[in-house]
Motif scaffolding. Structure first.
Motif, PDB file in Angstrom:
ATOM      1  N   THR A 164      -8.936  97.026  -8.001  1.00  0.00           N
ATOM      2  CA  THR A 164      -9.639  97.903  -8.752  1.00  0.00           C
ATOM      3  C   THR A 164     -11.100  98.154  -8.422  1.00  0.00           C
ATOM      4  OG1 THR A 164      -8.051  97.438 -10.545  1.00  0.00           O
ATOM      5  CG2 THR A 164     -10.095  98.595 -11.341  1.00  0.00           C
ATOM      6  N   THR A 165     -11.313  99.162  -8.147  1.00  0.00           N
ATOM      7  CA  THR A 165     -12.599  99.297  -7.531  1.00  0.00           C
ATOM      8  C   THR A 165     -13.568 100.323  -8.080  1.00  0.00           C
ATOM      9  OG1 THR A 165     -12.226 100.918  -5.867  1.00  0.00           O
ATOM     10  CG2 THR A 165     -11.871  98.727  -5.139  1.00  0.00           C
ATOM     11  N   LEU A 166     -14.936 100.355  -7.788  1.00  0.00           N
ATOM     12  CA  LEU A 166     -15.749 101.321  -8.474  1.00  0.00           C
ATOM     13  C   LEU A 166     -15.445 102.683  -8.127  1.00  0.00           C
ATOM     14  CD1 LEU A 166     -18.355 101.507 -10.117  1.00  0.00           C
ATOM     15  CD2 LEU A 166     -19.837 101.605  -8.095  1.00  0.00           C
ATOM     16  N   ASP A 167     -14.917 102.897  -6.676  1.00  0.00           N
ATOM     17  CA  ASP A 167     -14.625 104.233  -6.439  1.00  0.00           C
ATOM     18  C   ASP A 167     -13.062 104.212  -6.042  1.00  0.00           C
ATOM     19  OD1 ASP A 167     -14.605 106.638  -5.042  1.00  0.00           O
ATOM     20  OD2 ASP A 167     -15.383 106.113  -3.112  1.00  0.00           O
ATOM     21  N   LYS A 308     -20.456 106.949  -7.783  1.00  0.00           N
ATOM     22  CA  LYS A 308     -19.902 105.544  -7.499  1.00  0.00           C
ATOM     23  C   LYS A 308     -19.564 105.501  -5.936  1.00  0.00           C
ATOM     24  CE  LYS A 308     -17.581 105.851 -12.195  1.00  0.00           C
ATOM     25  NZ  LYS A 308     -16.388 106.041 -12.668  1.00  0.00           N
ATOM     26  N   ARG A 309     -19.257 106.476  -5.286  1.00  0.00           N
ATOM     27  CA  ARG A 309     -18.943 106.513  -3.823  1.00  0.00           C
ATOM     28  C   ARG A 309     -20.242 106.164  -3.255  1.00  0.00           C
ATOM     29  NH1 ARG A 309     -15.623 109.088  -0.152  1.00  0.00           N
ATOM     30  NH2 ARG A 309     -13.981 108.766  -1.413  1.00  0.00           N
ATOM     31  N   ALA A 310     -21.635 106.501  -3.591  1.00  0.00           N
ATOM     32  CA  ALA A 310     -22.612 106.162  -2.855  1.00  0.00           C
ATOM     33  C   ALA A 310     -22.898 104.464  -2.945  1.00  0.00           C
ATOM     34  CB  ALA A 310     -23.843 106.670  -3.280  1.00  0.00           C
ATOM     35  N   THR A 311     -22.403 103.873  -4.058  1.00  0.00           N
ATOM     36  CA  THR A 311     -22.535 102.590  -4.579  1.00  0.00           C
ATOM     37  C   THR A 311     -21.655 101.684  -3.963  1.00  0.00           C
ATOM     38  OG1 THR A 311     -23.438 103.366  -6.809  1.00  0.00           O
ATOM     39  CG2 THR A 311     -22.944 101.051  -6.419  1.00  0.00           C
ATOM     40  N   ALA A 312     -20.390 102.280  -3.722  1.00  0.00           N
ATOM     41  CA  ALA A 312     -19.504 101.476  -3.154  1.00  0.00           C
ATOM     42  C   ALA A 312     -19.697 101.470  -1.479  1.00  0.00           C
ATOM     43  CB  ALA A 312     -18.115 102.059  -3.423  1.00  0.00           C
ATOM     44  N   ASP A 313     -20.037 102.516  -0.940  1.00  0.00           N
ATOM     45  CA  ASP A 313     -20.407 102.508   0.327  1.00  0.00           C
ATOM     46  C   ASP A 313     -21.489 101.610   0.727  1.00  0.00           C
ATOM     47  OD1 ASP A 313     -18.211 104.771   0.806  1.00  0.00           O
ATOM     48  OD2 ASP A 313     -19.826 106.278   0.915  1.00  0.00           O
ATOM     49  N   ALA A 314     -22.287 101.375  -0.105  1.00  0.00           N
ATOM     50  CA  ALA A 314     -23.551 100.627   0.503  1.00  0.00           C
ATOM     51  C   ALA A 314     -23.182  99.165   0.548  1.00  0.00           C
ATOM     52  CB  ALA A 314     -24.631 100.643  -0.866  1.00  0.00           C
ATOM     53  N   GLN A 315     -21.661  98.768   0.440  1.00  0.00           N
ATOM     54  CA  GLN A 315     -21.523  97.646   0.460  1.00  0.00           C
ATOM     55  C   GLN A 315     -20.169  97.452   1.655  1.00  0.00           C
ATOM     56  OE1 GLN A 315     -22.874  94.975  -0.855  1.00  0.00           O
ATOM     57  NE2 GLN A 315     -24.034  96.521  -2.015  1.00  0.00           N
ATOM     58  N   LEU A 316     -19.794  98.571   2.160  1.00  0.00           N
ATOM     59  CA  LEU A 316     -18.432  98.704   2.903  1.00  0.00           C
ATOM     60  C   LEU A 316     -18.674  97.975   4.227  1.00  0.00           C
ATOM     61  CD1 LEU A 316     -15.573  99.529   3.246  1.00  0.00           C
ATOM     62  CD2 LEU A 316     -16.515 101.782   4.049  1.00  0.00           C
ATOM     63  N   PHE A 317     -19.875  98.172   4.842  1.00  0.00           N
ATOM     64  CA  PHE A 317     -20.185  97.632   6.100  1.00  0.00           C
ATOM     65  C   PHE A 317     -21.598  96.596   6.032  1.00  0.00           C
ATOM     66  CE2 PHE A 317     -17.515 101.168   7.862  1.00  0.00           C
ATOM     67  CZ  PHE A 317     -16.323 100.324   8.155  1.00  0.00           C
ATOM     68  N   GLY A 318     -21.850  96.592   4.937  1.00  0.00           N
ATOM     69  CA  GLY A 318     -22.912  95.717   4.640  1.00  0.00           C
ATOM     70  C   GLY A 318     -24.028  96.453   4.073  1.00  0.00           C
TER      71      GLY A 318
END
Length: 333
Positions: A164-167, A308-318
Motif C-alpha cells: 500500500t503506497t502513496l501513489d 502524490k506521484r511527485a512525492t513518491a517519485d522523489a524516493q524511487l531512485f533516491g
C-alpha cells in the motif's frame, strides 16, 4: 551544471519523436483504460529500445524518454519504466544471446511485463544457483530480473505481497525468494548504467507531470475570477506561474540532456536530471494545489494525485540530495 544554461535548440524533438509524442498522447487521451498489452502492441512503444532482431525498433533512450514524458503527463499506471526501460537495458547490457532471445520478443510485443532489482535495494544472496532473500519495495512485473553477485539472473519469487503506497498508480510489491532456482540472464556488472537510465526515464516522467501541473494551474488562473478579475491577472499569481514555467522548461532540458547523453557522460547527466526534475515536480505539484485553492485539496480534483506521484517519485531512485552527493563525488568534492 545549471539546466537553464543548456542549449534549448539541441533539446528539441526530431520530427519522428514529435510524431511518437503525438501518437502516445492521442492514445492515452482516447483510451485511458486500455490494458498494457494493447498500449504496447498498438503503438509498438514497448519495443522501442529492443534490437530489431528481437522484434523491436532498435531505438535508444531519447525515444523511450518521449514515451515516459507522456506517461508522466497522464499519470499512467503502465509499467513502462520497469519493463521497456530498465528490463530491456538490463537484458541488452547482460549480453546473453539466449536470454535476449527468450525475454526480449515478449517485452517488445507487450505480452509480458518485467522489473529489475538492483544491488542495495534488497537483501539477497545467490549460492549454488539459488536465490534467497527479500526485495521489500520493488516495481512489480511478471519477469523478475535481479542484479546480484556480479550476475544478472531471472528468478520467480516464492511470494509477492502488494504494498500500500502513496501513489496507487505505481504498484510496488515485496518480493520474497526462498532458495528459488535462477536462470542466468547475462553479465551483471553494468547495473549502474541500467539504474542511471532508470533515473533518466523517471526524470522524463517527472517533467511530463510537472508540465501538466503547470498547464492546469494556468487554465485555472485564467478561469477563476476574484474581485471581478481572473486571478491570473494578479501579480503574485503571475510571478508564481512564471517561476513554474522556468522550472518546467529547465527540467525538460535536464531530462532530455540525460536521455541523449553519451555513455561516458550518463552518470553525471542522470544525477543532474534526477536532482533537478524531482524538485521541479514537487514544486509544480505543490503550487498547482495552491493556485487552485480549496478545489486543489478536494478528492475529486486531480491535483492531489500529481502531488502524490511527485512525492513518491522523489524516493524511487533516491532523493535529490543523494543525486547531488553523486555529483559532488564526481567533482571530487
Amino acid at each position: 551544471m545549471n539546466p537553464a544554461d543548456l542549449d534549448h535548440d539541441t533539446m528539441s524533438l526530431t520530427e519522428e519523436q514529435e510524431g511518437l509524442r503525438d501518437a502516445v498522447r492521442s492514445f492515452l487521451a482516447g483510451r485511458p483504460g486500455a490494458p498494457w498489452a494493447r498500449f504496447a502492441a498498438e503503438l509498438g512503444v514497448a519495443g522501442l529500445a529492443v534490437p530489431e532482431e528481437y522484434g523491436g525498433a532498435g531505438c535508444g533512450a531519447a525515444e523511450t524518454a518521449v514515451v515516459c514524458e507522456e506517461l508522466g503527463r497522464a499519470l499512467s499506471p503502465y509499467p513502462y519504466l520497469s519493463t521497456a526501460v530498465l528490463a530491456v537495458e538490463a537484458i541488452r547490457a547482460g549480453g546473453d544471446p539466449e536470454a535476449m532471445a527468450r525475454l526480449l520478443p515478449g517485452i517488445a510485443d507487450g505480452s509480458r511485463t518485467a522489473t529489475v532489482v538492483f544491488p542495495g535495494d534488497a537483501e539477497l544472496s545467490l549460492a549454488g544457483g539459488r536465490l534467497s532473500g527479500t526485495a521489500p519495495y520493488a516495481l512489480d512485473g511478471e519477469v523478475v530480473l535481479v542484479f546480484t553477485g556480479g550476475e544478472l539472473v531471472e528468478a520467480v519469487p516464492s511470494s509477492r505481497a502488494p504494498r500500500t503506497t502513496l501513489d496507487p498508480a505505481r504498484p510496488l510489491a515485496a518480493l520474497v525468494f526462498d532458495a528459488v532456482p535462477v536462470r542466468p540472464a547475462g553479465d551483471g556488472t553494468a547495473w549502474r548504467r541500467v539504474r542511471d537510465l532508470g533515473v533518466t526515464g523517471l526524470a522524463a516522467e517527472q517533467t511530463g507531470g510537472a508540465a501538466r501541473c503547470l498547464e492546469t494551474a494556468v487554465a485555472h488562473a485564467r478561469e477563476r475570477r476574484q474581485f471581478d478579475r481572473p486571478i491570473g491577472s494578479f501579480q503574485a499569481v503571475k510571478h508564481k506561474l512564471a517561476d513554474l514555467l522556468l522550472l518546467v522548461e529547465s527540467a525538460r532540458s535536464a531530462a532530455r540532456a540525460a536521455a541523449r547523453a553519451r555513455p561516458g557522460d550518463l552518470a553525471v547527466a542522470a544525477a543532474v536530471a534526477g536532482s533537478y526534475c524531482t524538485e521541479a515536480y514537487l514544486a509544480a505539484a505543490g503550487e498547482n494545489i495552491q493556485i487552485h485553492g480549496g478545489t486543489g485539496v478536494t478528492w475529486e480534483h486531480s491535483a492531489h494525485r500529481y502531488f502524490k506521484r511527485a512525492t513518491a517519485d522523489a524516493q524511487l531512485f533516491g532523493p535529490p540530495h543523494a543525486h547531488r552527493a553523486r555529483l559532488a563525488a564526481a567533482a571530487g568534492l
